[in-house]
Design a protein around this motif. Structure first.
Motif, PDB file in Angstrom:
ATOM      1  N   THR B  85       0.823  -1.216   0.000  1.00  0.00           N
ATOM      2  CA  THR B  85       0.000   0.000   0.000  1.00  0.00           C
ATOM      3  C   THR B  85       0.851   1.257   0.000  1.00  0.00           C
ATOM      4  O   THR B  85       1.849   1.334   0.703  1.00  0.00           O
ATOM      5  CB  THR B  85      -0.920   0.021   1.250  1.00  0.00           C
ATOM      6  OG1 THR B  85      -1.641   1.253   1.264  1.00  0.00           O
ATOM      7  CG2 THR B  85      -0.146  -0.104   2.549  1.00  0.00           C
ATOM      8  N   PRO B  86       0.441   2.245  -0.772  1.00  0.00           N
ATOM      9  CA  PRO B  86       1.130   3.542  -0.669  1.00  0.00           C
ATOM     10  C   PRO B  86       0.801   4.186   0.670  1.00  0.00           C
ATOM     11  O   PRO B  86      -0.112   3.747   1.375  1.00  0.00           O
ATOM     12  CB  PRO B  86       0.520   4.361  -1.805  1.00  0.00           C
ATOM     13  CG  PRO B  86      -0.708   3.651  -2.253  1.00  0.00           C
ATOM     14  CD  PRO B  86      -0.665   2.252  -1.727  1.00  0.00           C
ATOM     15  N   THR B  87       1.551   5.215   0.996  1.00  0.00           N
ATOM     16  CA  THR B  87       1.220   6.010   2.172  1.00  0.00           C
ATOM     17  C   THR B  87       0.526   7.275   1.696  1.00  0.00           C
ATOM     18  O   THR B  87       0.912   7.874   0.687  1.00  0.00           O
ATOM     19  CB  THR B  87       2.470   6.334   3.019  1.00  0.00           C
ATOM     20  OG1 THR B  87       2.081   7.083   4.170  1.00  0.00           O
ATOM     21  CG2 THR B  87       3.536   7.098   2.278  1.00  0.00           C
ATOM     22  N   ALA B 119       3.229  -6.592   5.586  1.00  0.00           N
ATOM     23  CA  ALA B 119       2.858  -5.470   4.706  1.00  0.00           C
ATOM     24  C   ALA B 119       4.068  -4.716   4.170  1.00  0.00           C
ATOM     25  O   ALA B 119       5.123  -4.676   4.801  1.00  0.00           O
ATOM     26  CB  ALA B 119       1.937  -4.504   5.447  1.00  0.00           C
ATOM     27  N   MET B 120       3.880  -4.108   3.013  1.00  0.00           N
ATOM     28  CA  MET B 120       4.910  -3.308   2.328  1.00  0.00           C
ATOM     29  C   MET B 120       4.307  -1.942   1.992  1.00  0.00           C
ATOM     30  O   MET B 120       3.089  -1.813   1.899  1.00  0.00           O
ATOM     31  CB  MET B 120       5.308  -3.996   1.023  1.00  0.00           C
ATOM     32  CG  MET B 120       5.601  -5.486   1.178  1.00  0.00           C
ATOM     33  SD  MET B 120       6.216  -6.279  -0.333  1.00  0.00           S
ATOM     34  CE  MET B 120       4.685  -6.414  -1.300  1.00  0.00           C
ATOM     35  N   TYR B 166       9.587  -2.935   9.684  1.00  0.00           N
ATOM     36  CA  TYR B 166       8.130  -3.121   9.733  1.00  0.00           C
ATOM     37  C   TYR B 166       7.605  -3.718   8.434  1.00  0.00           C
ATOM     38  O   TYR B 166       6.535  -4.324   8.397  1.00  0.00           O
ATOM     39  CB  TYR B 166       7.437  -1.790  10.020  1.00  0.00           C
ATOM     40  CG  TYR B 166       8.124  -1.000  11.107  1.00  0.00           C
ATOM     41  CD1 TYR B 166       8.253  -1.526  12.394  1.00  0.00           C
ATOM     42  CD2 TYR B 166       8.701   0.239  10.862  1.00  0.00           C
ATOM     43  CE1 TYR B 166       8.926  -0.832  13.397  1.00  0.00           C
ATOM     44  CE2 TYR B 166       9.364   0.950  11.854  1.00  0.00           C
ATOM     45  CZ  TYR B 166       9.473   0.400  13.116  1.00  0.00           C
ATOM     46  OH  TYR B 166      10.138   1.100  14.096  1.00  0.00           O
ATOM     47  N   GLY B 167       8.366  -3.529   7.367  1.00  0.00           N
ATOM     48  CA  GLY B 167       7.966  -4.045   6.068  1.00  0.00           C
ATOM     49  C   GLY B 167       8.780  -3.341   5.002  1.00  0.00           C
ATOM     50  O   GLY B 167       9.225  -2.208   5.203  1.00  0.00           O
ATOM     51  N   THR B 168       8.961  -3.998   3.886  1.00  0.00           N
ATOM     52  CA  THR B 168       9.733  -3.379   2.816  1.00  0.00           C
ATOM     53  C   THR B 168       9.054  -2.082   2.401  1.00  0.00           C
ATOM     54  O   THR B 168       7.841  -2.040   2.234  1.00  0.00           O
ATOM     55  CB  THR B 168       9.808  -4.323   1.606  1.00  0.00           C
ATOM     56  OG1 THR B 168      10.250  -5.605   2.072  1.00  0.00           O
ATOM     57  CG2 THR B 168      10.763  -3.802   0.560  1.00  0.00           C
ATOM     58  N   SER B 169       9.847  -1.039   2.250  1.00  0.00           N
ATOM     59  CA  SER B 169       9.255   0.207   1.775  1.00  0.00           C
ATOM     60  C   SER B 169      10.178   0.840   0.757  1.00  0.00           C
ATOM     61  O   SER B 169      11.391   0.648   0.791  1.00  0.00           O
ATOM     62  CB  SER B 169       8.994   1.164   2.940  1.00  0.00           C
ATOM     63  OG  SER B 169      10.189   1.599   3.522  1.00  0.00           O
ATOM     64  N   VAL B 170       9.589   1.583  -0.131  1.00  0.00           N
ATOM     65  CA  VAL B 170      10.381   2.172  -1.201  1.00  0.00           C
ATOM     66  C   VAL B 170       9.959   3.625  -1.402  1.00  0.00           C
ATOM     67  O   VAL B 170       8.806   3.993  -1.182  1.00  0.00           O
ATOM     68  CB  VAL B 170      10.234   1.343  -2.500  1.00  0.00           C
ATOM     69  CG1 VAL B 170       8.843   1.500  -3.106  1.00  0.00           C
ATOM     70  CG2 VAL B 170      11.316   1.696  -3.504  1.00  0.00           C
ATOM     71  N   THR B 171      10.937   4.427  -1.788  1.00  0.00           N
ATOM     72  CA  THR B 171      10.684   5.828  -2.094  1.00  0.00           C
ATOM     73  C   THR B 171      10.571   5.968  -3.604  1.00  0.00           C
ATOM     74  O   THR B 171      11.395   5.419  -4.331  1.00  0.00           O
ATOM     75  CB  THR B 171      11.861   6.698  -1.581  1.00  0.00           C
ATOM     76  OG1 THR B 171      12.114   6.352  -0.211  1.00  0.00           O
ATOM     77  CG2 THR B 171      11.551   8.171  -1.677  1.00  0.00           C
ATOM     78  N   VAL B 172       9.568   6.675  -4.064  1.00  0.00           N
ATOM     79  CA  VAL B 172       9.419   6.880  -5.508  1.00  0.00           C
ATOM     80  C   VAL B 172       9.466   8.358  -5.824  1.00  0.00           C
ATOM     81  O   VAL B 172       8.936   9.181  -5.087  1.00  0.00           O
ATOM     82  CB  VAL B 172       8.079   6.286  -6.035  1.00  0.00           C
ATOM     83  CG1 VAL B 172       8.138   4.776  -6.062  1.00  0.00           C
ATOM     84  CG2 VAL B 172       6.897   6.743  -5.196  1.00  0.00           C
ATOM     85  N   ASP B 173      10.111   8.703  -6.922  1.00  0.00           N
ATOM     86  CA  ASP B 173      10.179  10.120  -7.273  1.00  0.00           C
ATOM     87  C   ASP B 173       8.915  10.527  -8.044  1.00  0.00           C
ATOM     88  O   ASP B 173       7.993   9.715  -8.243  1.00  0.00           O
ATOM     89  CB  ASP B 173      11.456  10.428  -8.062  1.00  0.00           C
ATOM     90  CG  ASP B 173      11.470   9.785  -9.435  1.00  0.00           C
ATOM     91  OD1 ASP B 173      10.416   9.314  -9.916  1.00  0.00           O
ATOM     92  OD2 ASP B 173      12.559   9.749 -10.046  1.00  0.00           O
ATOM     93  N   GLN B 189      10.474 -11.026   2.016  1.00  0.00           N
ATOM     94  CA  GLN B 189       9.279 -10.829   2.845  1.00  0.00           C
ATOM     95  C   GLN B 189       8.149 -11.772   2.422  1.00  0.00           C
ATOM     96  O   GLN B 189       7.420 -12.310   3.274  1.00  0.00           O
ATOM     97  CB  GLN B 189       8.826  -9.359   2.772  1.00  0.00           C
ATOM     98  CG  GLN B 189       7.720  -9.044   3.783  1.00  0.00           C
ATOM     99  CD  GLN B 189       7.414  -7.557   3.905  1.00  0.00           C
ATOM    100  OE1 GLN B 189       8.088  -6.723   3.319  1.00  0.00           O
ATOM    101  NE2 GLN B 189       6.392  -7.237   4.683  1.00  0.00           N
ATOM    102  N   ALA B 190       8.009 -11.976   1.130  1.00  0.00           N
ATOM    103  CA  ALA B 190       6.983 -12.912   0.641  1.00  0.00           C
ATOM    104  C   ALA B 190       7.279 -14.328   1.144  1.00  0.00           C
ATOM    105  O   ALA B 190       6.381 -15.033   1.619  1.00  0.00           O
ATOM    106  CB  ALA B 190       6.940 -12.882  -0.889  1.00  0.00           C
ATOM    107  N   ARG B 191       8.527 -14.731   1.063  1.00  0.00           N
ATOM    108  CA  ARG B 191       8.884 -16.084   1.516  1.00  0.00           C
ATOM    109  C   ARG B 191       8.679 -16.233   3.029  1.00  0.00           C
ATOM    110  O   ARG B 191       8.226 -17.264   3.499  1.00  0.00           O
ATOM    111  CB  ARG B 191      10.345 -16.405   1.137  1.00  0.00           C
ATOM    112  CG  ARG B 191      10.537 -16.636  -0.346  1.00  0.00           C
ATOM    113  CD  ARG B 191      11.935 -17.182  -0.666  1.00  0.00           C
ATOM    114  NE  ARG B 191      12.988 -16.248  -0.302  1.00  0.00           N
ATOM    115  CZ  ARG B 191      13.579 -15.405  -1.169  1.00  0.00           C
ATOM    116  NH1 ARG B 191      13.216 -15.361  -2.442  1.00  0.00           N
ATOM    117  NH2 ARG B 191      14.517 -14.587  -0.746  1.00  0.00           N
TER     118      ARG B 191
END
Lengths: 205, 205, 205, 205
Positions: B85-87, B119-120, B166-173, B189-191
């Motif tokens: 989910t996005p933030t 969650a991611m 807490y979960g994989t998170s990524v920054t997007v431009d 995380q899926a595994r």
């Protein structure tokens, strides 16, 4: 033959409420056949402070020789951990946090991963930070790679105890009297922690 | 013969980032032998809003027929659930929350207890609420009686991906480009979600 | 001559509890001389869902023409904002979140900075996520650059109402009856929000 | 003649990062004409622990005589308080929590109400709990009845520093090197804390 699941019950208590919750949990866990270690987070307050509060002093004296101090090694030993902690300004007390902070070495070695954890709390107001304190504790557990088994509404007893899905919580008045009857909720949470702990222990071999 | 673990991957995505995370997770989960359902949280925004943003519109068109809409029944079906989910302002978007809110009936029947969840997330700033969004989602999961398997630092790949326990998170431009290489962290995380899901499924019989 | 402080009271209510809190707040705020706008977050649920719940339907019918729907422009207009929201699984309902998400344009223009905000909540259990819901809402407010004036224990009335320092909260039973007497706490919180809103409005010129 | 606003900058630092943030804040605050007290939360760790870490020892030695230890009286003195704290497992370190816990007496007398507060943090991973630590600290502040002035996106400099709306945060590597340039964000946050502190001080007479 399957090994018994090892449950550490780690509490901090100044005047006895969280000790009582911990003792109920210990009893329920032993009835279920778990190997249980009940330990108290080390006190940080100076004796002068403790002595100014007769209830604190009485509880301190009553438990200081009887209940072993929590060691970080207890965290490594355990398959599952049940915490019981008062709330101090919406967070765990410094005593509990200091105990967590001391686990940095174990954490760095990856020895806290997959511990099954659950937590209980108490406060002096109905909405005095019980939820926040439990959530703060679980945040730390996520850093450890723990598997969190909050009670949710997994049993009707939770509703009877005030309906806190994050963990059993109780309100205590100025004299230390619990305002809700949470004993059954505590026992349920202890059994649930052991159950999930057993699933993880057996699965993760 | 043991049944395969059932993993629901539920995502919401406007311009595609969380869809991509979800697809990596799907691939890793299928490689591990899980039965996977990849579903998208229903869109709430009016078409006018979507059409004003070309990237949103393109992603919406590309997935609306290809990816099934998430049903609350998918939550009941699953042994384990991985959310992406996005933030939005430090919390899940209304689309994801609406999907959660619709599960009131399943919740009341106790059918969400013991789901294993993880969650991611993604955001436009490095510290743009990724942590908060994941923690908010896990709060809801505690209400469901779920068992939370955040990644913690259970694998070195987490550090490489920014170190979010807490979960994989990524920054997007602004153009939707991911600023960190998180693919391996997503796969881990899926595994992990499947592994814990399997332990719980096998144990809880 | 100093302008009156402008207070937006934004609530979401399905069966009327948060509407009632909002109305008490409105009355207290008007007594203090504030210019008040009471608005309701737009409903997202389909009419079929609303119609299955008589209490929801009754409240929906009673307010749909009487209380204006909240617009994002109301956020820009206000000096101070008081929210009243139920808890849904430890977070604001999708209806409230959708309203927040729609403020992206105002946020990007910096028009939400320095709004003084405070929030109230309700739930069906004593510890049913009231604290979490308020904290989630305040997280969003921090993204907006708002100044947060939770009540804390700034008045003894907070203790009488259950002692929630994050915001007045009330427990409602299955019939919608409030289990605590929170009216005075609501009035105090409204007055406090206006007071801080006035300090900020006068200072920030 | 208006009194100068009094700002307490309270930090805890083992190896110097949060001290550095605090010093930048002090400089910015003095430039703005505030009366500033820079104080360090008392150390809890035993000397043996400190001595095992050369960087910790060096920083401890360098500041122990130079920077006064924080007293709870500093909280009463201040109109506004800016905290700077590392993250330890997604929460403030025990040292900072102990300092908060000692304020129980002031809290009970209502002397912490209406302090304007803001906070900064650091961690060793980009998403290593910075957000959570700030949010935990603000939870405690709500118990105190403080008015929270997180930076939000009140200035473009926040985006440049990683975009943390809850407070400036910085990632430090194993050698203690800051990975982002946050000096301007710290300075902005200090000025904002003083500005809001001034509005509240002048308004609340």
């Amino acid at each position: 033959i399957r090994e018994r699941v090892k449950l550490a019950i780690v509490y901090y208590s100044s005047t006895g409420t969280n000790y009582k919750l911990a003792k109920w949990a210990e009893e329920a866990a032993e009835e279920k056949g778990a190997e249980v270690k009940l330990v108290r987070a080390p006190e940080l307050a100076p004796m002068e402070a403790i002595e100014q509060n007769p209830a604190w002093k009485a509880h301190y004296e009553a438990t200081k020789d009887e209940v072993p101090e929590a060691q970080v090694a207890d965290l490594e030993w355990a398959d599952a951990i049940l915490f019981s902690t008062p709330t101090r300004f919406g967070n765990v007390p410094a005593q509990m946090k200091q105990y967590f902070d001391m686990a940095g070495g174990l954490w760095a070695e990856g020895k806290l991963v997959n511990k099954v954890v659950s937590a209980m709390s108490s406060a002096q107001n109905s909405h005095g930070g019980q939820e926040q304190t439990l959530k703060s504790l679980y945040t730390t557990m996520m850093h450890w790679g723990a598997i969190i088994a909050a009670p949710g509404y997994s049993d009707a007893v939770t509703f009877a105890a005030g309906g806190n899905p994050y963990g059993t919580s109780v309100t205590v008045d100025g004299e230390g009297n619990m305002q809700e009857d949470v004993e059954e909720a505590v026992r349920h949470q202890a059994r649930r922690t052991i159950a999930v702990g057993t699933w993880v222990k057996n699965g993760n071999k």
